[in-house]
Write a protein that holds these residues in place. Structure first.
Motif: not given
Lengths: 517, 374
Positions: B3, B7-8, B11-12, B14-15, B226-228, B230, B358, B360, B369
């Protein structure tokens, strides 16, 4: 007559006695019939061992209800002497609580029976609350509680015919819209005869559909329609799919239900958009699977997949692509079958008993490196080809999502071809499949039929075909809005109609007979 | 899994309602650092420690006891001293039973045995090849990397490389590492923003953060990519460094960075001056950790504040607080005090293992991210 399912049982206990009551133990699985457990629940009986488990559960719940920490607010009266029977207090308790459990007022005989049980047990135990507990446990194992009973009465508007009693209508409404027992307001409306009037029914339907509990009802319906009970026995090989944890599996189910509620209830969107929308929710565990950022990894966050992402529609979520796979490999066939059977209500025949699956399951085959190649070779057998044509052109589109729902472009080093076809519409990828589902008339027809069957607890019959065709038209005219469809169903005569197969006139006033199923 | 970061990132955006073109201008890479250890060069037969391993506190304590005390502790020589009195007593070696880790100058122990080998790992922090004093460093001995290519500064290795408990795989660092992975406390995040080209980019910005989110693990306990995470809301961390990507490696200019530290159930800070990062953008094909290095001058006070609290490990690790303190002061090679000329920081290098993640920022409307493409 339908057996309560586990979710309904738990919700009733929480609604009547409070959410802190622990409902332990496991329930027997229900049989799926006509694509729904709700329909299968009408064909289920309780075995001896199952009744024994219900009895243990009932005693546990009753014990918690009368426990000192709860009795003051769950039992509306105090006995004159806590070491003795108190028929007056017991009567007051069972009159109010029994009405919620049996979903109708108890007959005088039923009420006195409960008071008698409570009194006898209290005398033996020298404990009023112990007696109350024993009697309550008996109620919780009674058929009147465990089964949703479609009681009928003579129809005054159609002499010689019968109709559902108002209380049975209330149950049908409540289990459809809220997946739980009718509340006091609904039962009161039923007792006043309001549900047999158009305005009264509308008032209750509108009240219930604007309640927060409506979401619970819609979630329960889709959980059933999408056959998410498969998650209860779902397994993934953690070595092959390390990110697909138990938490991810649980969240996969929740993700789809949240997405559906958001799109269909909160945003009141066209039902068909669930196959084309990129809007969803992700949790921390799912973020790992999808490899996307999560605003709050400890909770749920809104997420929108970008336009070029393979993930579009609920059909590309883990609740389909991972659930409809094998523990250690993807399955184009299972995925295609799920789309046909679950989303389009089409029956795909079971494979013949002598099928050799060796090649299909050999995902490390050095010659047939991709699922498309393996299925292509397998489907050269005439006995297999017919059904695989129905499933594989759909399922192969998902092959860029592996058995653990993670994205990939290669299988065994070979590029994955995601082209497919659905009922004559060809597409290149998952987005194309989403569009094909959007345009396929079987898709909205399927959800309409499932909703109706779920509401009535039985499969529709030929006599209802014209009504359903008319509903399909209205569903389309309304822009395929689910709340509007639900409202039309609950306000229809059809939802409360008595079909010959499951009708029996009740006895004399004051007695109630149950419809055999 | 393949990926791309673009792209990632899109995506963020857009979210969160951002426009894709705005986000497409540059990318953000995120990494979590669950594991790190001092970069040491060790040989099988301790060639780098010709004087032998450091003398442990136990030995010094025992030699300092009176015969009467020894008899009490051994029941007249019939048994070994048992742990409960030994561990807390052994550090109370001051004249008035003071704790020698909290008062390291109150006794004078034999000098600590240190690394005297030629080879070491790290980075050339002072820019010299001979370790001569510079305005930012004190005179010291350099190491050369085993391939002979680079002269490096790593006085921390010189200090701890001959201590039993500090050697590779032993208790002090290995156990702390396990604790961090098990508890998810003291986890470092690295965020690289402004990335236009993952292979060569002349200008990126690198931030170092703390997080309180948990590490996700697979069924074998391996930490998943690929965990998020904070970013911790505290302003204590989050310093940034200018950097660049050269041939697929993220390198930074020196910057003073404060990093979270946790180990042996104690928290602290690693305040490292002139910290530099050397980290490959791409990890191995099997999603395993990327291996990189952090190097810089570890502020002495920050280092000692944590290290002196490791006194409960003296029995297992075998060192003397007073001897280590004196040696560290002598080996300190960075940031000379303008008045005394004494250096106030010690060069160090740490091998780090990172995974794409990721990162954040809950306090911002946008969530930056990223992850490394593979």
């Amino acid at each position: 007559m339908r057996l309560l399912n586990e979710a309904q049982f738990r919700r009733i206990i929480a609604d009547v006695f409070g959410p802190d009551i622990i409902v332990g133990g496991r329930f027997d699985p229900l049989v799926r019939s006509g694509g729904l457990l709700a329909v299968g629940a009408g064909k289920t009986s309780i075995t001896g061992s199952s009744l024994e488990r219900f009895d243990i559960l009932a005693r546990s719940i009753a014990g918690q209800v009368v426990a000192p920490v709860r009795r003051d607010w769950l039992i509306p009266c105090k006995p004159a002497d806590a070491t003795m029977a108190d028929p007056e207090c017991a009567r007051a308790y069972f009159k109010s609580t029994g009405r919620l459990l049996y979903r109708r007022a108890l007959t005088s005989e039923e009420l006195e029976t409960q008071v008698q049980i409570a009194g006898d047990a209290a005398t033996n135990l020298n404990d009023f609350y112990g007696g109350l507990s024993a009697s309550l446990a008996a109620m919780l194992t009674a058929p009147e509680f465990l089964f949703i009973v479609d009681t009928t009465e003579p129809d005054p508007n159609n002499p010689g015919q019968v109709r559902l009693t108002a209380e049975a209508m209330a149950s049908r409404l409540s289990f459809f819209l809220w997946n739980t027992t009718p509340d006091d307001t609904l039962l009161t409306a039923a007792e006043r005869g309001e549900l047999h009037t158009t305005d009264g029914l509308k008032r209750q339907a509108d009240r219930m559909m604007t309640s927060a509990r409506f979401e619970t009802g819609i979630r329960a319906f889709f959980d059933d329609m999408l056959a998410f009970d498969s998650f209860d026995t779902f397994e993934k090989d953690g070595l092959i799919y390390p990110a697909f944890s138990l938490a991810a599996a649980n969240d996969a189910r929740e993700q789809t239900l949240r997405t559906l509620v958001d799109l269909l209830l909160v945003k009141n969107r066209d039902y068909r958009e669930i196959f084309t929308s990129r809007e969803t929710f992700v949790s921390g565990a799912l973020g790992l699977v999808y490899r996307v950022p999560v605003a709050d990894p400890e909770s749920w966050s809104r997420y929108m997949f970008p336009p070029d992402d393979e993930r579009v529609g609920i059909q590309s979520q883990a609740s389909l692509v991972a659930l409809r796979s094998h523990p250690g490999r993807s399955s184009a066939t299972l995925r295609g079958k799920a789309v046909r059977e679950i989303l389009m209500c089409q029956k795909v025949p079971d494979p013949p008993p002598n099928v050799d699956f060796t090649l299909v399951s050999d995902s490390a085959n050095p010659i047939y490196k991709t699922a498309r190649q393996r299925l292509g070779a397998h489907s050269t057998e005439p006995s297999c080809a017919g059904c695989h044509k129905l499933m594989d052109p759909i399922g192969l589109t998902f092959e860029t999502l592996d058995g653990g729902a993670q994205f990939r472009t290669l299988e065994n080093g070979e590029p994955i071809d995601t082209s497919g076809e659905l009922d004559g519409i060809k597409f290149a990828d998952a987005a194309g499949l989403g569009q094909a589902l959007y345009q396929n008339p079987a898709v909205p027809s399927c959800v309409l039929n499932r909703l109706y069957n779920y509401a009535t607890g039985r499969e529709s019959n030929l006599g209802e075909r014209d009504w359903l065709i008319e509903q399909e038209k209205q569903f389309a005219d309304s822009g395929y809005k689910i709340p509007a469809l639900v409202r039309r169903i609950v306000l229809s005569d059809a939802m409360y109609a008595i079909t010959p197969a499951d009708t029996q006139l009740s006895g004399q006033p004051g007695t109630r007979e149950e419809n055999p199923s | 899994m393949i990926r791309s970061r673009s792209l990632v990132t899109a995506a963020t955006g857009l979210a969160l309602g951002l426009s894709a073109p705005a986000m497409a201008a540059s990318k953000t890479l995120g990494f979590v650092v669950p594991s790190w250890e001092t970069a040491t060069y060790e040989t099988k037969y301790y060639d780098e420690c010709p004087d032998g391993l450091a003398i442990g506190n136990d030995e010094l304590w025992w030699k300092g006891l009176s015969q009467r005390d020894k008899d009490v502790l051994t029941n007249g020589g019939e048994m070994e001293p048992v742990d409960p009195p030994r561990r807390p007593m052994a550090v109370l070696r001051g004249p008035k039973k003071e704790d020698v880790c909290w008062n390291p100058e109150i006794v004078v122990d034999p000098p600590q045995r240190i690394v005297k080998g030629k080879f070491g790992y790290g980075m050339n922090l002072d820019g010299t090849t001979d370790g001569a004093a510079t305005p930012k460093s004190c005179k010291h001995e350099k190491f050369v990397t085993p391939d002979g290519s680079t002269y490096v500064d790593n006085q921390m290795y010189r200090l701890v490389g001959c201590i039993y408990g500090w050697r590779k795989g032993n208790y002090v660092e290995a156990h702390a590492d396990r604790e961090r992975r098990d508890s998810s406390v003291g986890i470092i995040l690295i965020e690289v923003t402004g990335v236009d080209d993952e292979q060569n980019d002349p200008e990126v910005e690198v931030s170092f953060h703390a997080t309180r989110d948990v590490l996700y693990k697979d069924i074998n306990g391996a930490i998943l990519p690929y965990a998020t995470f904070r970013v911790s809301e505290t302003q204590h961390y989050g310093a940034t460094a200018k950097g660049r990507i050269v041939d697929g490696k993220i390198v930074t200019d020196p910057a003073d960075i404060r990093l979270p530290l946790y180990g042996h159930q104690m928290t602290g800070d690693m305040y490292i001056k002139d910290l530099r990062l050397d980290l490959p953008v791409q990890g191995p094909a099997d999603d395993g950790p990327h291996l990189g290095m952090i190097a810089g001058y570890y502020d002495f006070d920050s280092w000692w504040d944590y290290t002196r609290r490791l006194e409960s490990l003296l029995v297992t690790g075998q060192w003397s607080c007073p001897a280590m303190y004196v040696a560290a002061k002598q080996l300190a090679d960075g940031y000379p005090d303008p008045e005394t000329g004494e250096c106030t920081a010690i060069s160090t290098a740490m091998n780090i293992q990172v995974l794409p993640a990721f990162v954040v920022h809950p306090d911002r409307e946008t969530a930056d991210a990223g992850s490394a493409a593979q």
